[in-house]
Each structure stands twice: as structure tokens, then as C-alpha cells.
Design a protein around this motif. Structure first.
Motif, PDB file in Angstrom:
ATOM      1  N   GLY A 140       0.813  -1.131  -0.336  1.00 45.88           N
ATOM      2  CA  GLY A 140      -0.001   0.063  -0.136  1.00 45.88           C
ATOM      3  C   GLY A 140       0.885   1.360  -0.202  1.00 45.88           C
ATOM      4  N   GLU A 141       2.022   1.158  -0.051  1.00 41.22           N
ATOM      5  CA  GLU A 141       2.847   2.518   0.046  1.00 41.22           C
ATOM      6  C   GLU A 141       2.821   2.850  -1.532  1.00 41.22           C
ATOM      7  N   THR A 142       3.700   4.179  -1.543  1.00 43.56           N
ATOM      8  CA  THR A 142       3.554   4.832  -2.944  1.00 43.56           C
ATOM      9  C   THR A 142       5.163   4.919  -3.210  1.00 43.56           C
ATOM     10  N   LEU A 143       5.370   4.501  -4.722  1.00 40.74           N
ATOM     11  CA  LEU A 143       6.695   4.340  -5.296  1.00 40.74           C
ATOM     12  C   LEU A 143       6.659   5.333  -6.169  1.00 40.74           C
ATOM     13  N   LEU A 144       7.858   6.157  -6.399  1.00 44.16           N
ATOM     14  CA  LEU A 144       8.154   6.911  -7.444  1.00 44.16           C
ATOM     15  C   LEU A 144       9.173   6.191  -8.395  1.00 44.16           C
ATOM     16  N   VAL A 145       9.086   5.971  -9.588  1.00 46.54           N
ATOM     17  CA  VAL A 145      10.134   5.514 -10.345  1.00 46.54           C
ATOM     18  C   VAL A 145      10.634   6.382 -11.472  1.00 46.54           C
ATOM     19  N   ALA A 155      10.283  -3.076 -14.895  1.00 45.55           N
ATOM     20  CA  ALA A 155      10.161  -4.212 -13.849  1.00 45.55           C
ATOM     21  C   ALA A 155       9.733  -3.726 -12.604  1.00 45.55           C
ATOM     22  N   ALA A 156      10.064  -2.556 -11.991  1.00 43.49           N
ATOM     23  CA  ALA A 156      10.059  -2.025 -10.608  1.00 43.49           C
ATOM     24  C   ALA A 156       8.268  -1.525 -10.667  1.00 43.49           C
ATOM     25  N   ILE A 157       7.775  -1.204 -11.739  1.00 39.87           N
ATOM     26  CA  ILE A 157       6.592  -0.721 -11.576  1.00 39.87           C
ATOM     27  C   ILE A 157       5.582  -1.978 -11.662  1.00 39.87           C
ATOM     28  N   GLN A 158       5.877  -2.938 -12.137  1.00 38.62           N
ATOM     29  CA  GLN A 158       5.190  -4.391 -12.182  1.00 38.62           C
ATOM     30  C   GLN A 158       5.331  -5.139 -10.719  1.00 38.62           C
ATOM     31  N   ILE A 159       6.735  -5.127 -10.495  1.00 41.85           N
ATOM     32  CA  ILE A 159       6.613  -5.836  -9.029  1.00 41.85           C
ATOM     33  C   ILE A 159       5.889  -4.973  -7.956  1.00 41.85           C
ATOM     34  N   ALA A 160       5.930  -3.360  -8.036  1.00 44.18           N
ATOM     35  CA  ALA A 160       5.241  -2.768  -6.780  1.00 44.18           C
ATOM     36  C   ALA A 160       3.816  -3.175  -6.729  1.00 44.18           C
ATOM     37  N   LYS A 161       3.255  -3.019  -8.321  1.00 49.87           N
ATOM     38  CA  LYS A 161       1.766  -3.000  -8.446  1.00 49.87           C
ATOM     39  C   LYS A 161       1.510  -4.421  -7.808  1.00 49.87           C
ATOM     40  N   LEU A 162       1.898  -5.534  -8.434  1.00 50.42           N
ATOM     41  CA  LEU A 162       1.216  -6.870  -8.432  1.00 50.42           C
ATOM     42  C   LEU A 162       1.907  -7.353  -7.361  1.00 50.42           C
ATOM     43  N   LEU A 163       2.665  -7.097  -6.448  1.00 48.39           N
ATOM     44  CA  LEU A 163       3.448  -7.928  -5.399  1.00 48.39           C
ATOM     45  C   LEU A 163       3.181  -7.068  -4.048  1.00 48.39           C
ATOM     46  N   ARG A 164       2.988  -5.859  -4.312  1.00 51.94           N
ATOM     47  CA  ARG A 164       2.942  -4.906  -3.041  1.00 51.94           C
ATOM     48  C   ARG A 164       1.679  -4.095  -2.969  1.00 51.94           C
ATOM     49  N   GLY A 165       0.754  -4.036  -4.220  1.00 54.23           N
ATOM     50  CA  GLY A 165      -0.318  -3.244  -4.236  1.00 54.23           C
ATOM     51  C   GLY A 165       0.057  -1.809  -3.966  1.00 54.23           C
ATOM     52  N   ALA A 166       1.074  -1.443  -4.504  1.00 55.74           N
ATOM     53  CA  ALA A 166       1.479  -0.149  -4.170  1.00 55.74           C
ATOM     54  C   ALA A 166       0.921   0.881  -5.263  1.00 55.74           C
ATOM     55  N   ARG A 167       0.872   2.278  -4.879  1.00 57.32           N
ATOM     56  CA  ARG A 167       0.529   3.312  -5.553  1.00 57.32           C
ATOM     57  C   ARG A 167       1.944   3.614  -6.404  1.00 57.32           C
ATOM     58  N   ALA A 281      10.288 -17.582  -6.888  1.00 61.56           N
ATOM     59  CA  ALA A 281       9.356 -18.038  -6.238  1.00 61.56           C
ATOM     60  C   ALA A 281       8.141 -16.953  -6.561  1.00 61.56           C
ATOM     61  N   GLU A 282       8.406 -15.485  -6.719  1.00 61.44           N
ATOM     62  CA  GLU A 282       7.536 -14.713  -6.674  1.00 61.44           C
ATOM     63  C   GLU A 282       7.300 -13.833  -7.920  1.00 61.44           C
ATOM     64  N   VAL A 283       8.126 -13.894  -8.855  1.00 58.01           N
ATOM     65  CA  VAL A 283       7.964 -13.008 -10.038  1.00 58.01           C
ATOM     66  C   VAL A 283       8.035 -14.019 -11.358  1.00 58.01           C
ATOM     67  N   TRP A 284       8.595 -15.126 -11.129  1.00 59.42           N
ATOM     68  CA  TRP A 284       8.364 -15.992 -12.412  1.00 59.42           C
ATOM     69  C   TRP A 284       7.097 -16.508 -12.765  1.00 59.42           C
ATOM     70  N   PRO A 285       6.279 -16.772 -11.640  1.00 63.99           N
ATOM     71  CA  PRO A 285       5.013 -17.435 -11.901  1.00 63.99           C
ATOM     72  C   PRO A 285       4.037 -16.131 -12.538  1.00 63.99           C
ATOM     73  N   LEU A 286       4.302 -14.945 -11.963  1.00 68.26           N
ATOM     74  CA  LEU A 286       3.660 -14.058 -12.836  1.00 68.26           C
ATOM     75  C   LEU A 286       3.907 -13.656 -14.312  1.00 68.26           C
ATOM     76  N   ILE A 287       5.108 -13.954 -14.793  1.00 69.00           N
ATOM     77  CA  ILE A 287       5.555 -13.970 -16.099  1.00 69.00           C
ATOM     78  C   ILE A 287       5.032 -15.046 -16.855  1.00 69.00           C
ATOM     79  N   GLU A 288       4.989 -16.348 -16.230  1.00 68.91           N
ATOM     80  CA  GLU A 288       4.437 -17.334 -16.865  1.00 68.91           C
ATOM     81  C   GLU A 288       2.949 -17.290 -17.238  1.00 68.91           C
ATOM     82  N   THR A 289       2.289 -16.631 -16.270  1.00 76.76           N
ATOM     83  CA  THR A 289       0.877 -16.376 -16.294  1.00 76.76           C
ATOM     84  C   THR A 289       0.337 -15.182 -17.314  1.00 76.76           C
TER      85      THR A 289
END
Length: 327
Positions: A140-145, A155-167, A281-289
Motif C-alpha cells: 500500500g505504499e507509494t513508489l516513484l520510479v 520491472a519495478a512498476i510491475q513488481i510494486a503494483k502486483l506484489l505490494r499493491g503499491a501506488r 518464487a514470486e516473479v517467475w509465476p507472474l511472468i508465466e501467467t
């Protein structure tokens, strides 16, 4: 084997194909027959004479590869000979064969080609190390890229959004690039050529940024610190706008801010191997789907490496540039 050497510091024209002996893997290492190699910003900086290899590393550029394991050194359990892998190299990716520490290898994501897989290691290792480990981005935190359509930025945008629910706020220099940033998950995409700090505040409120991922430094540094919420973190991965910055130390102390930076290349295989396991464990499954999108901007033949570097020099790429050694 054929390799690409940097004959002297300079532009793309200083890159030349040469021949060197095929390397042998040592204990804990594998030899990979390279099918594709990523082209990254550190390669450009090394070519310009601004990013020397760390002690003990090869002088050949190239930090991520995909290919097939040709041989394994003593003590290697995985990957096995004949296994298709992608890997974060310590250098030497611009070659027909590359030695890589086994812990820095990852399986090809299911459904990915060698070209697609070669676009993954450097940017995802870097994004994970700096956003998740050093930036400690929480749910739920906010990330500026800064630079939302660079390989690391995407990569950072997608990790932050999909794995942390970040803004997520991303900066980019054209409307086309800002549109791509939004398509992959950025909530706001801002033109860095204008008054970007004011635009960030207008989007998310005064001092509402928790983590900044930046490769510019210089005059950006204090502006980014000033945008942070209390306990916020700025993580620098380069200093393209200047290695010196004037910052308000009292502000850092009063609001418990963190200003840090990192270079991943000199870290040992144990450190990088931990990142590899978490990515698997966390990113590769999201790439595969298909939830994480792999963006290959352009593919060049091995012999056309100068054209690949010219594209990077122009700053026109969206995502990754890849060299193909597989015809």
C-alpha cells in the motif's frame, strides 16, 4: 569463441568482434552456450569508460544471458548440463559462451523464448534488490520510479503494483512512454521535462511518496528527499545527472529519511542467489501467467551490436534491447 570487445572508450564504433579461448567453469560455476544476451545501461557506461568491471571480472560487457548449460564445475547440483537457463552474469555476456555462478541462474519462464528470457535477469535482479530489499517497499505504499520505461523501471512498476499493491508514479519524457507506464500499472505518469516535483505533489499530495527509485541523482536528489513522507527512502542506482548533490541533512534527521544506493555487480554469488530464489518464487509465476509483461524493444544480430548501442545512446528504447546469437 567469438566475443565483442570494447577496443577503447567511446561510441558504438569502438565495439568489435574478436576471438578468445572458450572459458571453463570453476567450482560452483556453469558454462552457458549463449543464445541471446541483454543490452543494459551499464554496458553503455562501460563502453564509455565510466563503469569499469569490478576486480576479478572479465572485461567483456554483458550482464544477462539466456542459453543452454554446456558444462558444470565441481559442486554444481543445478542447473544440469543441457538445461536451458537465463542468468545474471558478472560480465562476459557478449560472447558465444559465458561462465556464470550457478546460484545466479534461473529456469526459463514457461513459454518464454531465449530472446525473451535474456531480457529478464539484470532488470529484475536490480529492481528486486533496490525496491524490495533496500527500498523496503511495503503493501500500500507509494513508489516513484524515475524513468518508467527503462528495463529496470518497467520491472519495478510491475513488481510494486502486483506484489505490494503499491501506488506507483512513473516519469517519462514522451506521451508514448507515459502511456506504456500506465499500461503496465503506473497510477500516474509524469513528464520529467517539466516541474515534476509539483506534478507528483498534485497527483498524490504533499510528501506522500514512501520510496523513490532513481538513476539520475545530482540535482534530483534533494527534490526527491523533499517529496518523501516521514521514514521515506530514496534508492539511487546511478548518477547520470551528477555525482554531487546538496541535501538538507536536518530534514533527513527530523523526518527519519533514508538516502541509499547500490551496485549489484560486485556482490557475491550468495547474495545474488538469494535474489534469484525470491524471483523464482514470486516473479517467475507472474511472468508465466502473463500478469507481468516482458517488453523486448528490439532484437539485433550479434554482428550488429553497434546498432543496438546506438539505439540505447539515443534513449529511444522502451524496455529491453537484446542481441541474438541464434540466427
Amino acid at each position: 569463441m567469438r566475443v565483442i570487445e570494447i577496443t577503447r572508450p567511446g561510441g558504438p564504433e569502438v565495439l568489435a568482434i574478436a576471438e578468445r579461448p572458450k572459458p571453463r567453469p570453476g567450482p560452483g560455476e556453469v558454462l552457458v552456450r549463449v543464445k541471446a544476451a541483454g543490452v543494459n545501461r551499464p554496458d553503455i557506461q562501460q563502453r564509455r569508460g565510466l563503469y569499469p568491471p569490478p576486480p576479478g571480472a572479465t572485461d567483456l560487457p554483458g550482464l544477462d544471458i539466456a542459453g543452454i548449460v554446456e558444462a558444470a564445475g565441481e559442486g554444481v547440483v543445478w542447473p544440469a548440463v543441457g538445461e536451458p537457463v537465463c542468468a545474471l552474469a558478472n560480465g562476459g555476456g557478449y560472447a558465444e559462451f559465458c561462465v556464470v555462478p550457478a546460484p545466479q541462474c534461473l529456469p526459463l519462464p514457461k513459454g518464454s523464448s531465449f530472446i525473451e528470457a535474456a531480457a529478464l535477469p539484470e532488470v529484475y535482479f536490480t529492481a528486486w534488490n533496490n525496491v524490495i530489499w533496500l527500498g523496503r517497499l511495503a503493501a500500500g505504499e507509494t513508489l516513484l520510479v524515475q524513468g518508467g520505461t527503462s528495463g529496470v523501471g518497467m520491472a519495478a512498476i510491475q513488481i510494486a503494483k502486483l506484489l505490494r499493491g503499491a501506488r506507483v508514479i512513473a516519469t517519462a519524457g514522451t506521451e508514448e512512454k507515459r502511456a506504456v507506464s500506465r499500461e503496465i500499472g503506473a497510477d500516474f505518469a509524469i513528464d520529467y521535462r517539466g516541474d515534476w516535483p509539483a506534478a507528483v505533489r498534485a497527483a498524490v499530495g504533499e510528501r506522500a511518496v514512501d520510496v523513490v527509485l532513481d538513476a539520475q541523482a545530482g540535482p534530483y536528489t534533494e527534490k526527491q528527499l523533499d517529496l518523501l513522507a516521514s521514514d521515506g527512502r530514496v534508492v539511487l542506482i546511478a548518477s547520470h545527472l551528477g555525482e554531487m548533490a546538496e541535501v538538507n541533512v536536518r530534514n533527513i534527521v527530523r523526518r527519519r529519511l533514508t538516502l541509499t544506493g547500490s551496485t549489484l555487480r560486485p556482490r557475491d554469488a550468495t547474495y545474488k542467489g538469494r535474489i534469484a530464489r525470491e524471483l523464482a518464487a514470486e516473479v517467475w509465476p507472474l511472468i508465466e501467467t502473463g500478469r507481468i509483461r516482458n517488453h523486448v524493444c528490439a532484437v539485433f544480430a550479434f554482428e550488429d551490436v553497434a546498432k543496438a548501442h546506438a539505439l540505447m545512446d539515443a534513449g529511444e528504447q522502451v524496455g529491453k534491447v537484446v542481441l541474438s546469437l541464434d540466427g
